[in-house]
Design a protein around this motif. Structure first.
Motif, PDB file in Angstrom:
ATOM      1  N   ILE A 113     -42.852  35.465  12.203  1.00 41.16           N
ATOM      2  CA  ILE A 113     -42.901  35.583  10.742  1.00 41.16           C
ATOM      3  C   ILE A 113     -43.246  34.222  10.173  1.00 41.16           C
ATOM      4  O   ILE A 113     -42.663  33.210  10.571  1.00 41.16           O
ATOM      5  N   LEU A 114     -44.202  34.197   9.252  1.00 39.31           N
ATOM      6  CA  LEU A 114     -44.468  32.981   8.489  1.00 39.31           C
ATOM      7  C   LEU A 114     -43.836  33.189   7.130  1.00 39.31           C
ATOM      8  O   LEU A 114     -44.199  34.126   6.409  1.00 39.31           O
ATOM      9  N   VAL A 115     -42.886  32.346   6.781  1.00 42.02           N
ATOM     10  CA  VAL A 115     -42.203  32.535   5.501  1.00 42.02           C
ATOM     11  C   VAL A 115     -42.339  31.259   4.680  1.00 42.02           C
ATOM     12  O   VAL A 115     -42.255  30.147   5.206  1.00 42.02           O
ATOM     13  N   GLY A 116     -42.598  31.408   3.382  1.00 42.30           N
ATOM     14  CA  GLY A 116     -42.782  30.245   2.518  1.00 42.30           C
ATOM     15  C   GLY A 116     -41.475  29.468   2.358  1.00 42.30           C
ATOM     16  O   GLY A 116     -40.398  30.056   2.364  1.00 42.30           O
ATOM     17  N   GLN A 117     -41.609  28.140   2.221  1.00 39.08           N
ATOM     18  CA  GLN A 117     -40.410  27.318   2.055  1.00 39.08           C
ATOM     19  C   GLN A 117     -39.625  27.786   0.832  1.00 39.08           C
ATOM     20  O   GLN A 117     -40.214  28.101  -0.218  1.00 39.08           O
ATOM     21  N   ASN A 118     -38.333  27.841   0.955  1.00 38.66           N
ATOM     22  CA  ASN A 118     -37.428  28.360  -0.076  1.00 38.66           C
ATOM     23  C   ASN A 118     -37.725  29.817  -0.442  1.00 38.66           C
ATOM     24  O   ASN A 118     -37.355  30.287  -1.513  1.00 38.66           O
ATOM     25  N   GLY A 119     -38.434  30.494   0.444  1.00 42.12           N
ATOM     26  CA  GLY A 119     -38.731  31.909   0.219  1.00 42.12           C
ATOM     27  C   GLY A 119     -39.838  32.148  -0.792  1.00 42.12           C
ATOM     28  O   GLY A 119     -40.107  33.275  -1.183  1.00 42.12           O
ATOM     29  N   LEU A 120     -40.516  31.069  -1.198  1.00 37.54           N
ATOM     30  CA  LEU A 120     -41.546  31.212  -2.226  1.00 37.54           C
ATOM     31  C   LEU A 120     -42.936  31.357  -1.623  1.00 37.54           C
ATOM     32  O   LEU A 120     -43.304  30.619  -0.710  1.00 37.54           O
ATOM     33  N   LEU A 121     -43.694  32.286  -2.125  1.00 39.38           N
ATOM     34  CA  LEU A 121     -45.140  32.370  -1.868  1.00 39.38           C
ATOM     35  C   LEU A 121     -45.710  33.178  -3.023  1.00 39.38           C
ATOM     36  O   LEU A 121     -45.182  34.244  -3.362  1.00 39.38           O
ATOM     37  N   LEU A 144     -38.760  23.055   6.598  1.00 41.63           N
ATOM     38  CA  LEU A 144     -39.978  23.451   7.304  1.00 41.63           C
ATOM     39  C   LEU A 144     -39.699  23.424   8.802  1.00 41.63           C
ATOM     40  O   LEU A 144     -38.942  22.586   9.278  1.00 41.63           O
ATOM     41  N   GLY A 145     -40.303  24.349   9.544  1.00 42.48           N
ATOM     42  CA  GLY A 145     -40.123  24.303  10.994  1.00 42.48           C
ATOM     43  C   GLY A 145     -39.888  25.678  11.593  1.00 42.48           C
ATOM     44  O   GLY A 145     -39.907  26.691  10.894  1.00 42.48           O
ATOM     45  N   ILE A 146     -39.693  25.678  12.920  1.00 44.94           N
ATOM     46  CA  ILE A 146     -39.626  26.947  13.646  1.00 44.94           C
ATOM     47  C   ILE A 146     -38.189  27.302  14.020  1.00 44.94           C
ATOM     48  O   ILE A 146     -37.431  26.464  14.503  1.00 44.94           O
ATOM     49  N   ASN A 147     -37.818  28.534  13.760  1.00 49.05           N
ATOM     50  CA  ASN A 147     -36.492  29.062  14.103  1.00 49.05           C
ATOM     51  C   ASN A 147     -36.702  30.327  14.939  1.00 49.05           C
ATOM     52  O   ASN A 147     -37.830  30.808  15.075  1.00 49.05           O
ATOM     53  N   LYS A 148     -35.578  30.896  15.415  1.00 49.93           N
ATOM     54  CA  LYS A 148     -35.706  32.151  16.174  1.00 49.93           C
ATOM     55  C   LYS A 148     -34.675  33.175  15.733  1.00 49.93           C
ATOM     56  O   LYS A 148     -33.533  32.831  15.426  1.00 49.93           O
ATOM     57  N   ILE A 149     -35.108  34.421  15.677  1.00 47.27           N
ATOM     58  CA  ILE A 149     -34.166  35.528  15.542  1.00 47.27           C
ATOM     59  C   ILE A 149     -34.476  36.447  16.719  1.00 47.27           C
ATOM     60  O   ILE A 149     -35.582  36.998  16.780  1.00 47.27           O
ATOM     61  N   GLY A 150     -33.573  36.609  17.642  1.00 49.29           N
ATOM     62  CA  GLY A 150     -33.878  37.363  18.851  1.00 49.29           C
ATOM     63  C   GLY A 150     -35.078  36.720  19.518  1.00 49.29           C
ATOM     64  O   GLY A 150     -35.140  35.497  19.688  1.00 49.29           O
ATOM     65  N   ASN A 151     -36.093  37.547  19.858  1.00 46.96           N
ATOM     66  CA  ASN A 151     -37.304  36.992  20.484  1.00 46.96           C
ATOM     67  C   ASN A 151     -38.361  36.576  19.466  1.00 46.96           C
ATOM     68  O   ASN A 151     -39.435  36.136  19.822  1.00 46.96           O
ATOM     69  N   MET A 152     -38.055  36.788  18.195  1.00 42.59           N
ATOM     70  CA  MET A 152     -39.074  36.548  17.163  1.00 42.59           C
ATOM     71  C   MET A 152     -38.969  35.138  16.602  1.00 42.59           C
ATOM     72  O   MET A 152     -37.896  34.662  16.291  1.00 42.59           O
ATOM     73  N   VAL A 155     -39.505  32.449  13.623  1.00 33.37           N
ATOM     74  CA  VAL A 155     -39.609  32.403  12.156  1.00 33.37           C
ATOM     75  C   VAL A 155     -40.068  31.004  11.797  1.00 33.37           C
ATOM     76  O   VAL A 155     -39.343  30.037  12.014  1.00 33.37           O
ATOM     77  N   GLU A 156     -41.288  30.890  11.289  1.00 28.41           N
ATOM     78  CA  GLU A 156     -41.760  29.564  10.904  1.00 28.41           C
ATOM     79  C   GLU A 156     -41.712  29.428   9.385  1.00 28.41           C
ATOM     80  O   GLU A 156     -42.346  30.205   8.655  1.00 28.41           O
ATOM     81  N   VAL A 157     -40.943  28.448   8.930  1.00 32.64           N
ATOM     82  CA  VAL A 157     -40.889  28.165   7.492  1.00 32.64           C
ATOM     83  C   VAL A 157     -42.071  27.245   7.189  1.00 32.64           C
ATOM     84  O   VAL A 157     -42.170  26.149   7.746  1.00 32.64           O
ATOM     85  N   ILE A 158     -42.995  27.727   6.353  1.00 35.46           N
ATOM     86  CA  ILE A 158     -44.239  26.970   6.129  1.00 35.46           C
ATOM     87  C   ILE A 158     -44.313  26.411   4.707  1.00 35.46           C
ATOM     88  O   ILE A 158     -43.670  26.919   3.791  1.00 35.46           O
TER      89      ILE A 158
END
Ligand code: VG1
Ligand code: CO
Length: 543
Positions: free
Chosen positions: A82-90, A166-174, A176-179
């Motif tokens: 998942i690519l997610v915007g920083q602070n959840g914003l996009l 910003l950076g890469i996290n994991k949930i299970g095998n997925m 999550v990159e905060v971009i």
């Protein structure tokens, strides 16, 4: 990894409207409500295992909570990243740009766009496909079907992700990159427009006010206008996204963007004014004491497109929604390119853009965009105007009058009756439809009815048919009245009445649209019995 399967039951009414599913926050907060809809989206998709999804929203109340839930459901369903915007914003156009640039499988946008936010306000969710655009009706219909038969959803039990870093996290095998929410979008804008010409314009003392209405475009506008293009700090007002948009209604029109309107119609007004909506896909353009109707704005961008580097080779074609004025049709005719007329909603432009039949698209509701993404794009339109202003060295007002002198003026207005009783609104539309059988050929003063119908559309690319897209009455002199019920509201119904008449005579181009359209406005009420049905003697918003 702890994937849980949760039993649930369907909620009635999870039917996406003009632009996704929009409901009161309190409805979304019901147990399983959001989860059901997200699982219904995934149930309608195939072959997404291991693929990438873009997720972000306009920052309204419930945005961050919803994102955490969506991440856990996506992980449980097998997305790879998942690519997610920083602070959840996009912003909506940024989601579209990122899906395309990173070749993602799709995206989820959390927004109710121009609807008010906050705990008592609205929330919304919309799915975008791999071309970056809103899911077409075929897909939204399937999502709805799944939402009505759902009995379980999958979710991973895991801690929330820190969306501020910003950076890469994991949930299970997925993953999550905060971009960075802005970088990809800003880069795309630099490719399309002459940033050095616009910078020179600002350094020569050109003044502007951009009202972000406390919604998502604040950080985008500050980065692009103030940092990259050198506009004076303070050019962007209401630039910090707030969960309740500061109590306002992030709809960039003359009624709701009143702060900006006061500035632009006041003493010492800046030379250029612009505003954007909740999710950053709409734009309002103003000059000094001068409002540019969105339908005219589309026509002017089309006529001057080659001034911007991204469009220097010209346009393949143009598309507008049916209620949008025919101003852009005159430009298409003179450019000898096709002009397509689609139903309301950006999802109908996707196929035309993909097939390269259209390059520019627009709607009367302050939405313009192009093939650079598959959404309408507020800041893009503002930069396009800045590019034209920088190259032409004319004022906003002069550009518009010059345009009308060449092509004639399609005098245009939209009257909205918001929050009316749904049943009465439906009765009004039905009654109107019944009058159609006897309306053709009828004479009302200088207006003779040439045609009247309920607009339907056959997509030229996939031949899908969309019916019941608005009642239109056309007159022999080219004037039109269109009636539609809104598909984005959450309270009662909103009746939209669209009025248009063509004026070739330059001596009449300065007329106020309400004055010039007065007879047509009366006629709309007479034919549809608006006052009788709604009990209102005037619209709540006039554009
Ligand atoms: C309105 C506008 C339509 C626009 C839609 C979504 O829909 O009329 O042109 O595409 O909002 O825009 P309706 O059904 O209420 O007339 V946005 O900025 O909310 O994503
Ligand atoms: Co919007």
């Amino acid at each position: 990894m702890d994937i849980k399967t949760i039993n649930t039951s369907a909620f009635a009414g999870q039917k996406p409207g003009t632009s996704g599913l929009r409901k009161k926050v309190t409805i979304f907060q019901q147990q399983h409500y959001l989860e059901n809809f997200v699982q219904a989206i995934f149930n309608s998709l195939t072959n997404f295992q291991g693929k990438t999804l873009v997720v972000g929203g306009d920052g309204r109340y419930y945005n961050k909570t919803a994102i955490q839930t969506i991440l856990k459901i996506a992980a449980a369903n097998g997305f790879g990243k998942i690519l997610v915007g920083q602070n959840g914003l996009l912003s909506t156009p940024a989601v579209s740009a990122i899906i395309r640039k990173r070749q993602a499988f799709g995206g989820i946008v959390l927004s109710a766009s121009h609807n008010p936010g906050g705990p008592q306000g609205d929330f919304g969710i919309k799915y975008n496909i791999s071309n970056g655009g809103p899911a077409p009706e075929k897909v939204t219909d399937e999502i709805y079907q799944h939402s009505q038969t759902i009995s379980k959803y999958k979710i991973i039990d895991s801690p929330n992700i820190d969306l501020s870093q910003l950076g890469i996290n994991k949930i299970g095998n997925m993953q999550v990159e905060v971009i960075d929410a802005i970088a990809d979008y800003a880069e795309l804008m630099e490719e399309l427009f002459d940033f050095s010409a616009i910078s020179k314009l600002f350094s020569s003392g050109f003044t502007m006010c951009f009202d972000a209405m406390h919604a998502v475009t604040g950080p985008y506008a500050k980065t692009i206008l103030e940092q990259k293009l050198g506009a004076t700090i303070g050019t962007v007002v209401n630039g910090i996204p707030l969960e309740d948009f500061g109590g306002g209604h992030p709809d960039p029109n003359l009624t709701y963007a009143h702060d900006l309107v006061d500035i632009m119609y006041g003493k010492d007004a800046p030379q250029f004014g612009a505003a954007s909506d909740g999710d950053g896909d709409r734009n309002m353009i103003l000059g000094q004491s001068f409002f540019v109707n969105p339908s005219d704005s589309l026509a002017i961008l089309a006529a001057n497109a080659t001034l911007a580097p991204g469009y220097k080779d010209g346009l393949a074609g143009i598309a507008r929604s049916m209620p949008t004025s025919e101003a852009v049709d005159h430009v298409a005719e003179s450019l000898k390119i096709d002009c397509y007329e689609t139903p309301t909603g950006w999802k109908f432009f996707g196929n035309l853009l993909d097939a390269k039949l259209a390059t520019l698209c627009g709607e009367e509701s302050f939405g313009t965009g192009s093939s650079h993404v598959r959404e309408k794009d507020g800041l893009w339109a503002v930069l396009f105007w800045l590019n034209i202003l920088a190259v032409s060295k004319l004022s906003v007002e002069d550009i518009v009058y010059k345009h009308w002198a060449k092509y004639g003026r399609n005098i245009y207005s939209r009257h909205d009756y918001e929050g009316i009783d749904s049943e009465l609104a439906n009765e009004l539309m039905e009654n109107l439809y019944h009058t159609f059988s006897s309306l053709k050929g009828k004479k009302f003063g200088r207006y003779v009815v040439e045609y009247c119908d309920d607009f339907s559309y056959i997509d030229p690319v996939d031949h899908s048919i969309s019916q019941n897209q608005g009642m239109r009455i056309g007159f022999q002199d080219g004037s039109r009245i269109v009636f539609r019920l809104s598909g984005t509201g959450t309270e009662g119904a909103t009746l939209r009445v669209y009025l248009e008449s063509f004026e070739p005579d330059t001596t009449k181009h300065h007329l106020d649209s309400q004055v010039a359209l007065a007879d047509l406005i009366k006629l709309a009420d007479k034919i549809a019995k608006i006052k009788d049905y709604t009990g209102r003697d005037k619209p709540s918003v006039i554009t």
